[in-house]
Design an enzyme around this catalytic site. Structure first.
Site, PDB file in Angstrom:
ATOM      1  N   SER A 144     -17.305  42.934  38.477  1.00 23.87           N
ATOM      2  CA  SER A 144     -16.899  42.153  39.648  1.00 23.87           C
ATOM      3  C   SER A 144     -17.651  42.701  40.842  1.00 23.87           C
ATOM      4  CB  SER A 144     -15.392  42.338  39.883  1.00 23.87           C
ATOM      5  OG  SER A 144     -15.026  41.866  41.167  1.00 23.87           O
ATOM      6  N   TYR A 157      -7.318  46.945  40.193  1.00 24.96           N
ATOM      7  CA  TYR A 157      -8.448  46.114  39.746  1.00 24.96           C
ATOM      8  C   TYR A 157      -9.773  46.764  40.158  1.00 24.96           C
ATOM      9  CZ  TYR A 157     -11.239  41.805  39.183  1.00 24.96           C
ATOM     10  OH  TYR A 157     -12.178  40.868  38.803  1.00 24.96           O
TER      11      TYR A 157
HETATM   12  P1  NAD Z   1      -9.595  34.062  33.231  1.00 26.99           P
HETATM   13  O1  NAD Z   1      -8.226  34.470  33.578  1.00 26.99           O
HETATM   14  O2  NAD Z   1      -9.865  32.636  32.878  1.00 26.99           O
HETATM   15  O3  NAD Z   1     -10.173  34.935  32.045  1.00 26.99           O
HETATM   16  C1  NAD Z   1      -9.653  36.176  31.644  1.00 26.99           C
HETATM   17  C2  NAD Z   1      -9.511  36.124  30.139  1.00 26.99           C
HETATM   18  O4  NAD Z   1      -9.123  37.412  29.666  1.00 26.99           O
HETATM   19  C3  NAD Z   1      -8.422  35.127  29.712  1.00 26.99           C
HETATM   20  O5  NAD Z   1      -8.938  34.291  28.687  1.00 26.99           O
HETATM   21  C4  NAD Z   1      -7.324  36.031  29.164  1.00 26.99           C
HETATM   22  O6  NAD Z   1      -6.588  35.436  28.112  1.00 26.99           O
HETATM   23  C5  NAD Z   1      -8.151  37.211  28.661  1.00 26.99           C
HETATM   24  N1  NAD Z   1      -7.336  38.406  28.500  1.00 26.99           N
HETATM   25  C6  NAD Z   1      -6.464  38.959  29.384  1.00 26.99           C
HETATM   26  N2  NAD Z   1      -5.889  40.041  28.836  1.00 26.99           N
HETATM   27  C7  NAD Z   1      -6.421  40.178  27.594  1.00 26.99           C
HETATM   28  C8  NAD Z   1      -6.223  41.109  26.558  1.00 26.99           C
HETATM   29  N3  NAD Z   1      -5.360  42.134  26.679  1.00 26.99           N
HETATM   30  N4  NAD Z   1      -6.934  40.968  25.402  1.00 26.99           N
HETATM   31  C9  NAD Z   1      -7.808  39.930  25.258  1.00 26.99           C
HETATM   32  N5  NAD Z   1      -8.031  39.014  26.221  1.00 26.99           N
HETATM   33  C10 NAD Z   1      -7.339  39.149  27.381  1.00 26.99           C
HETATM   34  O7  NAD Z   1     -10.502  34.487  34.479  1.00 26.99           O
HETATM   35  P2  NAD Z   1     -12.078  34.709  34.581  1.00 26.99           P
HETATM   36  O8  NAD Z   1     -12.416  34.545  35.992  1.00 26.99           O
HETATM   37  O9  NAD Z   1     -12.799  33.913  33.580  1.00 26.99           O
HETATM   38  O10 NAD Z   1     -12.201  36.264  34.252  1.00 26.99           O
HETATM   39  C11 NAD Z   1     -13.136  36.793  33.314  1.00 26.99           C
HETATM   40  C12 NAD Z   1     -13.646  38.136  33.815  1.00 26.99           C
HETATM   41  O11 NAD Z   1     -14.404  37.915  35.001  1.00 26.99           O
HETATM   42  C13 NAD Z   1     -12.564  39.143  34.164  1.00 26.99           C
HETATM   43  O12 NAD Z   1     -12.920  40.421  33.722  1.00 26.99           O
HETATM   44  C14 NAD Z   1     -12.531  39.093  35.681  1.00 26.99           C
HETATM   45  O13 NAD Z   1     -12.095  40.305  36.249  1.00 26.99           O
HETATM   46  C15 NAD Z   1     -14.007  38.845  35.962  1.00 26.99           C
HETATM   47  N6  NAD Z   1     -14.258  38.318  37.307  1.00 26.99           N
HETATM   48  C16 NAD Z   1     -13.861  37.071  37.653  1.00 26.99           C
HETATM   49  C17 NAD Z   1     -14.122  36.605  38.931  1.00 26.99           C
HETATM   50  C18 NAD Z   1     -13.729  35.234  39.403  1.00 26.99           C
HETATM   51  O14 NAD Z   1     -13.851  34.957  40.605  1.00 26.99           O
HETATM   52  N7  NAD Z   1     -13.267  34.345  38.549  1.00 26.99           N
HETATM   53  C19 NAD Z   1     -14.797  37.415  39.846  1.00 26.99           C
HETATM   54  C20 NAD Z   1     -15.180  38.690  39.447  1.00 26.99           C
HETATM   55  C21 NAD Z   1     -14.920  39.124  38.176  1.00 26.99           C
END
Ligand code: NAD
Length: 256
Positions: A144, A157
């Protein structure tokens, strides 16, 4: 077909960025294992629907990435199904919005458990399999912008993402003799379920967009295209780096 016949595991791939990466990898010819977390019928259904759409070269694999034994079993299942593993994308992640002074042990451990322990378990199990099979491999972490930029009320986080950054940099050195590269992708604000509260709140959404030079949230596909590059032969000399996919967000923040 930039990933033809490569075997990739993408964690947390039933939604958002992980789903976007899995779809793009499949379109580029990879054999893809789509991880989903246990206890969520919605995630299971989404993973199975994605796999059905990708065709015969994909499987859905259930595992809580914060549980060591489940991760070991998941990686073993991928190797059993496809004969090897070439790419592991550590994407699964959660966040909790809570002032530092009120954060409980349980909340801290939950966030670090998925984001950091999960990254450790998955990359270690995958790297061990890569070393055993030979021929190198690719570890990609979806960290992130908060691997570097503070975010008040999200200390657990930020701590998890900052630690992933250091882990990735160490792995870059330790695993280089095995031909395994390690890189991070640091997304800014991407339109996914993790941001649903902001996306649903017009004022919060406007405030968030005002901090992004490109003036909009990113799409999962815009993160996936960088993941394809890092997983492909074109990135053969890239290791130990963080790729920001943030519409310029990190540059804007430094103005204040
Ligand atoms: P999201 O919530 O759609 O995806 C997160 C996924 O992780 C979900 O499918 C959830 O079921 C899965 N998950 C959670 N706990 C889990 C576990 N214990 N075991 C297996 N799977 C698990 O949101 P996203 O934005 O797609 O997030 C994906 C990654 O991107 C994350 O690591 C998040 O921190 C990172 N991220 C997202 C953003 C954003 O703006 N969307 C920005 C920076 C970083």
């Amino acid at each position: 077909m930039r990933l033809k016949d490569k075997v990739a595991l993408v964690t947390g791939a039933s939604s958002g960025i992980g789903a976007g990466i899995a779809a793009r990898f499949a379109a580029e010819g990879a054999r893809v294992a789509v991880n989903f977390r246990p206890g969520s019928p919605k995630d299971r259904d989404a993973a199975e629907a994605a796999v059905a759409g990708f065709g015969a070269n994909a499987i859905a694999v259930e595992a809580d990435v914060s549980k060591h034994d489940q991760v070991e079993a998941m990686v073993a299942r991928v190797v059993e199904a496809f004969g090897r593993i070439d790419i592991a994308v550590n994407n699964a992640g959660i966040e909790i919005n809570k002032p530092f002074l009120e954060t409980t042990d349980e909340e801290w451990n939950r966030v670090l458990g998925v984001n950091l322990q999960g990254g450790f378990y998955v990359s270690q199990a995958a790297a061990r399999a890569m070393v055993k099979q030979g021929g190198g491999g690719r570890l990609i972490f979806i960290s992130s912008v908060h691997e570097d930029i503070p975010f008040p009320n999200y200390t657990s986080y930020c701590a998890s993402k900052g630690a992933i950054r250091m882990m990735m940099r160490n792995l870059c050195i330790e695993l280089a003799p095995h031909g395994i590269t390690a890189n991070n992708i640091a997304p800014g604000a991407i339109a996914t379920p993790i941001n649903q509260t902001v996306l649903d709140n017009p004022i919060a959404f406007k405030n968030a967009v005002s901090e992004i030079p490109l003036g909009r949230f990113g799409k999962p596909e815009e993160v996936a295209s960088v993941a394809v590059f890092l997983a492909s032969d074109e990135a053969s000399y890239v290791t130990g780096s963080t790729y920001y996919v943030d519409g310029g967000l990190t540059q804007q923040v430094t103005m204040y």
